[in-house]
Design an enzyme around this catalytic site. Structure first.
Site: not given
Length: 732
Positions: A696, A234, A626-627, A622, A699
């Protein structure tokens, strides 16, 4: 060239390294045991400011198995050359065991090296340190700022505030937060002559290599850093902390490989944290909610020996179309260790103040909070006048409102009840800059039809192994099981720090480039081979699917990679991919966007806050996986809930000691705190940002979570709490 079929990218695939992790086969830094390894334990300062006047190591050295005790009294002088390629903040780095000065509580003052961990731990307890101590300053309140402030201005904010029909002022405070990843920081170091090999928890193997070379005054190619797996970071593994240098120093002094793993308590002062912030906002608007002026005055803690900086001013410059803005950010030097980046650095912190202030203004004007934001949507980036590559925040807000059922809420605070619970809903918008850095990748296709792709990237949890394999598989026309992606070795092609949501855009684009080159190389070989079924075919008409090259409109005409390479007596094909941001950086404002919605319940008698459900809607270009995206978004919601309601590092300002340096007293969300969480991603891509069309995700998903919860608490209770975390005591 014909576009490649996309079978892996966009599919909800499981992690390729998942089995290794759940079966314990993935090796983290402290899992490495080179032959002859010994153990090191750091002795920490028990005072926060002063100097060491004496060190008694006799009892420690008398223990069977103890090899040495190293302190400033016997440590060699290290080079500590400048490292312009590193991510260390400006100032004088903490130079382990180089002098007698104490700069913060818990500072490393000695290290014990022994044949077993238990002996090293016991001997460390026996080292006696005497100090000439002074009272430290660790409280930002009332402490003077230091250094040159960061400033930004456009228009005339003072005049616009004076003439505004509606004015409001508020100060928001955020507690220090610590990362508390599952894997503690650890380093294993081994010298082979003048060559250093290090296994380390790091988000940037080549940055760690460069720093160690600078510290020890040796060439960069004399250092190899390996970090194939990282158990969460993190942001706090973005730079090199003292334990890495100490492990390497101890290994050189003893002539043995050394393992040094920090305890959970040591993570609170050996490595960085999200600093305390005080953020004052003045807002001016007309009666319809058009924001005409905002003034931001910020103060944040830093150490005296370094100055931590993060993009804290960026969100307030570009999120809304405010013509008059003035911003000042000042660091307050304290007798503490240096802060560092934590998920959504800068933007996440700023969103709490900016989005809380917008919520307060909405209630003051009697305007729906979503409608107020829509009335202040810019057509171009107000901070620099650049057009947005894409900006779909309006759609995020509209989609979120629909999916969350925003129109069913009673807008009046403290109007909705469920027994003894007051029910409230809140929302917040957010953004995060789409960062890209140069990256490279190597690609190799072997005669058996399998591919190996490598880059010195990191995977601290987002699923880099998997997402890069997806990109490579589609670009090469192979199945996922026939592609291996490797990372985490400084000998591999260079890659940037994994942070700032830039890995997919940077490394992913390099992987795409390398795999495209190799595929085109294979197609050229086939169409020029008289014995190939593809001989004479226009290369633009050839695609590859399942490891088989064929004519796009005639799948029968083709052959496999294996057949092509075998016939041409080629053991492999190789290519190198690269990516570097270009002129688009100067031509477009590129950001990812989010809208977060939260429903909370507050016990009217006890002041306890429970989050009941949360929805995040994201414009991130894009989505490769998805997982993996869901893992990122839901994990960030959990982190944001912690920031909003639980996490708070407590310092005893009398002596600088952190009093809750453990997971019993430093509260983080547990399963019982986590409700119904859902993430929605707008379909689309941003081809102006990078070749992959990604913006991205890791964040931005944290930005806006804390203010959405705080705004929901106000709606539930009618009480505006301007300090995080929101505790039961504040609501009683």
């Amino acid at each position: 060239m014909s576009p490649q079929p996309q079978a892996a990218v966009g599919a909800p695939l499981s992690r390729v390294d998942g089995r290794l992790k759940v079966t314990g086969q993935a090796k983290y830094a402290a899992d490495h045991d080179p032959e002859g390894v010994v153990h090191a334990v750091v002795v920490d300062s028990t005072v926060a400011l002063g100097r060491i006047t004496g060190i008694d190591t006799r009892a420690a050295l008398a223990q069977s198995g103890v090899l040495t005790v190293i302190s400033h009294l016997n440590a060699p002088t290290l080079a500590y050359r400048d490292n312009p390629g590193g991510y260390n903040p400006p100032g004088r780095r903490l130079r382990a065991f180089q002098d007698d000065q104490i700069l913060f509580h818990g500072q490393p003052v000695a290290v014990v090296v022994a044949t077993t961990l238990e002996v090293a731990q016991h001997a460390a307890d026996l080292v006696e340190i005497e100090y000439d101590s002074r009272r430290p300053t660790t409280d930002m309140s009332g402490s003077p700022a230091g250094g040159t402030p960061q400033n930004y201005a456009r228009g005339d904010a003072a005049a616009a505030l004076d003439s505004a029909a509606v004015r409001m002022e508020a100060t928001y405070r955020l507690a220090r937060n610590h990362h508390n990843a599952m894997e503690p920081h650890a380093t294993v170091a081994r010298w082979d002559g003048d060559k250093l090999t290090v296994w380390d928890k790091t988000q940037w193997v080549q940055g760690t290599r460069n720093e160690l070379a600078a510290v020890f005054g040796i060439p960069q190619d004399s250092v190899r850093v390996l970090s194939p797996f990282v158990g969460g970071a993190f942001g706090n593994a973005s730079r090199v902390w003292p334990q890495t240098t100490i492990a390497a120093l101890a290994a050189r002094e003893t002539g043995r490989p050394v393992k040094l793993a920090l305890t959970r308590e040591q993570l609170y002062f050996h490595v960085g944290y999200r600093p305390t912030y005080e953020y004052r906002v003045h807002v001016g608007s007309d009666r319809r909610g058009r924001v005409t002026a905002m003034v931001h005055d910020l103060r944040s803690e830093t150490s005296r020996y370094e100055t931590h900086g993060e993009p804290i001013l960026s969100l307030g410059q570009m999120l809304y179309d405010t013509p008059n803005v003035r911003m000042t950010q000042q660091s307050v030097p304290l007798d503490v260790n240096t802060p560092t980046w934590m998920r959504g650095p800068g933007y996440s912190t700023a969103s709490y103040a900016v989005e809380s202030a917008l919520d307060e203004l909405a209630y003051e004007l009697g305007v729906d909070p979503i409608e107020l934001r829509l009335r202040n949507e810019p057509e171009q980036d107000p901070s620099d006048g650049l057009p947005f590559s894409t900006r779909r925040l309006r759609e995020c807000l509209a989609t979120g409102a629909r999916e969350f059922g925003w129109n069913r809420r009673n807008p009046r605070p403290r109007s909705t009840h469920d027994g003894d619970w007051l029910i409230g809903t809140g929302m917040a918008a957010g953004a995060y800059h789409t960062r890209r850095d140069p990256a490279q990748a190597s690609v190799r296709l072997d005669a058996d039809g399998t591919a190996l792709v490598q880059s010195a990237a990191s995977d601290m949890g987002p699923g880099t192994y998997t997402s890069m394999t997806q990109v490579a598989a589609d670009a090469l026309g192979l199945t996922m099981r026939n592609v291996t992606f490797r990372l985490g070795d400084s000998l591999m092609p260079p890659a940037p720090l994994q942070g700032g949501s830039k890995t997919m855009a940077s490394v992913g684009s390099a992987v795409q480039d390398g795999c495209d080159k190799l595929r085109r190389q294979a197609i050229k070989l086939a169409v020029e081979d008289e014995d190939s079924p593809l001989y004479g075919v226009d290369p633009a008409d050839v695609v590859v699917r399942g490891g088989r090259l064929h004519v796009k409109d005639n799948p029968v005409r083709g052959e496999t990679y294996r057949q092509l390479l075998a016939r041409n007596n080629r053991g492999r094909l190789e290519a190198n991919g690269s990516y570097a941001p270009g002129e688009e950086v100067e031509r477009f404002s590129t950001h990812a966007y989010c809208a977060t919605f939260a429903e909370v319940a507050v016990d009217r008698r006890l002041g306890l806050v429970r989050v009941r459900r949360m929805l995040g809607v994201y414009d991130v270009g894009r989505v490769i996986s998805p997982k993996l995206a869901d893992s990122q978004a839901l994990g960030a919601m959990v982190g944001g809930i912690g920031t909003a309601l639980l996490e708070h590092t407590v310092t005893d300002h009398r002596d600088g000691r952190i009093v809750n340096a453990n997971l019993a007293d430093y509260l983080v969300p547990v399963n019982a705190d986590i409700p119904d969480l859902r993430a929605v991603y707008l379909e689309g891509e941003d081809t102006e940002a990078d070749p992959l069309g990604v913006k991205g995700l890791g964040e931005v998903v944290q930005v806006g979570v804390a203010p959405a919860v705080a705004n929901a608490v106000f709606h539930a209770t009618g009480r505006r709490i301007r300090e995080l975390p929101i505790t039961a005591e504040a609501l009683i």
